[in-house]
Design a protein around this motif. Sequence first.
Motif, PDB file in Angstrom:
ATOM      1  N   ALA A  93       7.456  -0.966 -11.192  1.00  0.00           N
ATOM      2  CA  ALA A  93       8.556  -0.065 -11.503  1.00  0.00           C
ATOM      3  C   ALA A  93       8.118   1.396 -11.466  1.00  0.00           C
ATOM      4  O   ALA A  93       8.908   2.285 -11.126  1.00  0.00           O
ATOM      5  N   ASP A  94       6.849   1.668 -11.812  1.00  0.00           N
ATOM      6  CA  ASP A  94       6.365   3.047 -11.851  1.00  0.00           C
ATOM      7  C   ASP A  94       5.679   3.475 -10.560  1.00  0.00           C
ATOM      8  O   ASP A  94       5.025   4.512 -10.511  1.00  0.00           O
ATOM      9  N   GLY A  95       5.790   2.695  -9.511  1.00  0.00           N
ATOM     10  CA  GLY A  95       5.191   3.083  -8.242  1.00  0.00           C
ATOM     11  C   GLY A  95       4.576   1.904  -7.519  1.00  0.00           C
ATOM     12  O   GLY A  95       4.675   0.759  -7.961  1.00  0.00           O
ATOM     13  N   VAL A  96       3.957   2.202  -6.398  1.00  0.00           N
ATOM     14  CA  VAL A  96       3.315   1.167  -5.592  1.00  0.00           C
ATOM     15  C   VAL A  96       1.823   1.431  -5.529  1.00  0.00           C
ATOM     16  O   VAL A  96       1.371   2.578  -5.591  1.00  0.00           O
ATOM     17  N   TRP A  97       1.062   0.334  -5.416  1.00  0.00           N
ATOM     18  CA  TRP A  97      -0.385   0.427  -5.228  1.00  0.00           C
ATOM     19  C   TRP A  97      -0.675   0.097  -3.770  1.00  0.00           C
ATOM     20  O   TRP A  97      -0.261  -0.928  -3.259  1.00  0.00           O
ATOM     21  N   VAL A  98      -1.396   1.014  -3.108  1.00  0.00           N
ATOM     22  CA  VAL A  98      -1.696   0.850  -1.692  1.00  0.00           C
ATOM     23  C   VAL A  98      -3.194   0.981  -1.473  1.00  0.00           C
ATOM     24  O   VAL A  98      -3.910   1.633  -2.241  1.00  0.00           O
ATOM     25  N   GLY A  99      -3.661   0.331  -0.417  1.00  0.00           N
ATOM     26  CA  GLY A  99      -5.064   0.434  -0.018  1.00  0.00           C
ATOM     27  C   GLY A  99      -5.175   1.033   1.361  1.00  0.00           C
ATOM     28  O   GLY A  99      -4.210   1.109   2.119  1.00  0.00           O
ATOM     29  N   GLY A 100      -6.399   1.474   1.698  1.00  0.00           N
ATOM     30  CA  GLY A 100      -6.643   2.029   3.022  1.00  0.00           C
ATOM     31  C   GLY A 100      -6.738   3.532   3.061  1.00  0.00           C
ATOM     32  O   GLY A 100      -6.815   4.112   4.155  1.00  0.00           O
ATOM     33  N   LEU A 101      -6.771   4.208   1.890  1.00  0.00           N
ATOM     34  CA  LEU A 101      -6.832   5.673   1.860  1.00  0.00           C
ATOM     35  C   LEU A 101      -8.183   6.210   1.436  1.00  0.00           C
ATOM     36  O   LEU A 101      -8.340   7.427   1.299  1.00  0.00           O
ATOM     37  N   GLY A 102      -9.169   5.332   1.246  1.00  0.00           N
ATOM     38  CA  GLY A 102     -10.481   5.811   0.822  1.00  0.00           C
ATOM     39  C   GLY A 102     -10.511   6.148  -0.654  1.00  0.00           C
ATOM     40  O   GLY A 102      -9.647   5.742  -1.440  1.00  0.00           O
ATOM     41  N   ASP A 103     -11.535   6.917  -1.059  1.00  0.00           N
ATOM     42  CA  ASP A 103     -11.702   7.261  -2.469  1.00  0.00           C
ATOM     43  C   ASP A 103     -10.735   8.357  -2.929  1.00  0.00           C
ATOM     44  O   ASP A 103     -10.258   8.335  -4.056  1.00  0.00           O
ATOM     45  N   PRO A 152      -2.270   4.902   7.898  1.00  0.00           N
ATOM     46  CA  PRO A 152      -1.672   3.594   7.607  1.00  0.00           C
ATOM     47  C   PRO A 152      -2.212   3.041   6.292  1.00  0.00           C
ATOM     48  O   PRO A 152      -3.379   3.263   5.945  1.00  0.00           O
ATOM     49  N   VAL A 153      -1.377   2.316   5.561  1.00  0.00           N
ATOM     50  CA  VAL A 153      -1.771   1.752   4.270  1.00  0.00           C
ATOM     51  C   VAL A 153      -1.377   0.291   4.207  1.00  0.00           C
ATOM     52  O   VAL A 153      -0.560  -0.198   4.991  1.00  0.00           O
ATOM     53  N   THR A 154      -1.974  -0.402   3.236  1.00  0.00           N
ATOM     54  CA  THR A 154      -1.641  -1.799   2.940  1.00  0.00           C
ATOM     55  C   THR A 154      -1.009  -1.862   1.565  1.00  0.00           C
ATOM     56  O   THR A 154      -1.595  -1.383   0.588  1.00  0.00           O
ATOM     57  N   LEU A 155       0.176  -2.428   1.480  1.00  0.00           N
ATOM     58  CA  LEU A 155       0.881  -2.535   0.205  1.00  0.00           C
ATOM     59  C   LEU A 155       0.271  -3.676  -0.609  1.00  0.00           C
ATOM     60  O   LEU A 155       0.299  -4.830  -0.202  1.00  0.00           O
ATOM     61  N   LEU A 156      -0.287  -3.333  -1.773  1.00  0.00           N
ATOM     62  CA  LEU A 156      -0.952  -4.327  -2.610  1.00  0.00           C
ATOM     63  C   LEU A 156      -0.093  -4.785  -3.774  1.00  0.00           C
ATOM     64  O   LEU A 156      -0.125  -5.955  -4.145  1.00  0.00           O
ATOM     65  N   ARG A 157       0.659  -3.880  -4.367  1.00  0.00           N
ATOM     66  CA  ARG A 157       1.461  -4.248  -5.531  1.00  0.00           C
ATOM     67  C   ARG A 157       2.638  -3.288  -5.644  1.00  0.00           C
ATOM     68  O   ARG A 157       2.492  -2.086  -5.407  1.00  0.00           O
ATOM     69  N   ASP A 158       3.773  -3.833  -6.019  1.00  0.00           N
ATOM     70  CA  ASP A 158       4.989  -3.040  -6.185  1.00  0.00           C
ATOM     71  C   ASP A 158       5.430  -3.134  -7.630  1.00  0.00           C
ATOM     72  O   ASP A 158       5.724  -4.221  -8.129  1.00  0.00           O
TER      73      ASP A 158
END
Length: 414
Positions: free
Chosen positions: A377-387, A369-375
């Motif tokens: 044009a070149d992709g999305v930034w997600v958190g919750g995947l570790g390093d 599972p991930v948390t959507l941080l920013r959307d």
Amino acid sequence: MRVIPVLTAVIVSVALYLVVFEREALMAFALGDAKAEESTEPQDAATAAAADTEEPAVGVVVLRSEARSIDSAVVLRGQTRAARQVEVRAETSSTVISEPLRKGAFVEAGDLLCRLDPGTREAQLAEARARLAEAKARVPESQARLDEAHARLAEAKINYTAAEKLLQGGYASETRKVSTEAAVRTAEAGIASAEAGMEATQAGIEAAAAAVAAAEREIDRLTMTAPFDGLLESDTAELGSLLQREAGSLCATVIQLDPIKLVGFVPETEVSRVTVGTLAGAKLATGQQVQGRVTFLSRSADETTRTFEVEITVPNPELLIRDGQTAEIAISADGELAHQLPQSALTLSNEGQLGVRVVGAENLVEFRPVTLLRDQADGVWVGGLGDRADVIVVGQDFVTQGVKVAPTYREATK
């Protein structure tokens, strides 16, 4: 009967049979591998059976992603709100005698909005002032009476002392002593009466002064002015219209748009990331972008939505921002580690949870599972995947948890 043609025919028939029906055995015999075939036949059968039971690995494309620190922001929707808005209403009853100002006009603090007909109020003020002067004129007379009372008391005390001494020497009678003592008591009563008269005079002065102040205040209420610099949101009261104190009749509505506020509501999961004084920006529905700072964060949540009100103060010197415009607000917050992935990499679990599928140990698929941080044009930034994470970016929709894959790796672009 010839024997040779018959034997030849038999030999040819056997050869054809071997070639057609026993071709593999014949070839093995010809190559000299008959024994090898016999020894490996059980092993080949076991291998084939194992191959039949093992599922083939699914080919997928995997992105080797490393987390990077990004500036995160609390994003919410809100609207603009005037810094101040006041409805100037009548505090006394009378008719308007001033020309009206039209809505949209800019006014400064103290500018006249409505002037009312004074009527008999000026005469009432003059009468109150006259009563005040009359009350003050009684002060010398009351003071003279008090002084006279004190003098009589002093004289009575002297007479009483003299009568007492004469009585002790046998030169006066007891009656004279009693008479002088009664005179002292009468003088003391006169002082009390004079002091009461002085207090009444002071009370009359205070009452007259209060009447003057009330009359002056009533006259001041005839003039209604702008409480601060701003714009008229409505026309001022029309000439000749009646404004009533009991109804609180409206003279004008004044709003202040410089500075202006951006008002939004922060969910309780994000409220800890917002602090007063933090830099914030917003994009209005018109496309205009503005910037300001957080000046207020509610300490109490809304009972229905469980959100907290936040206010951002934004300069508006040219008054381009209007009250009530929709705004998309972004409040700066501390940075955090995140992975940049293509939007197509996102998927849903069976429970409807947003996440990605990654390659785990032994090339088995795992759902994270991930948390959507920013959307962007070149992709999305997600958190919750570790390093680090090996994210499946092609073929993730064709595999599930625990499926073995044959990954083809590619490095993430910086």
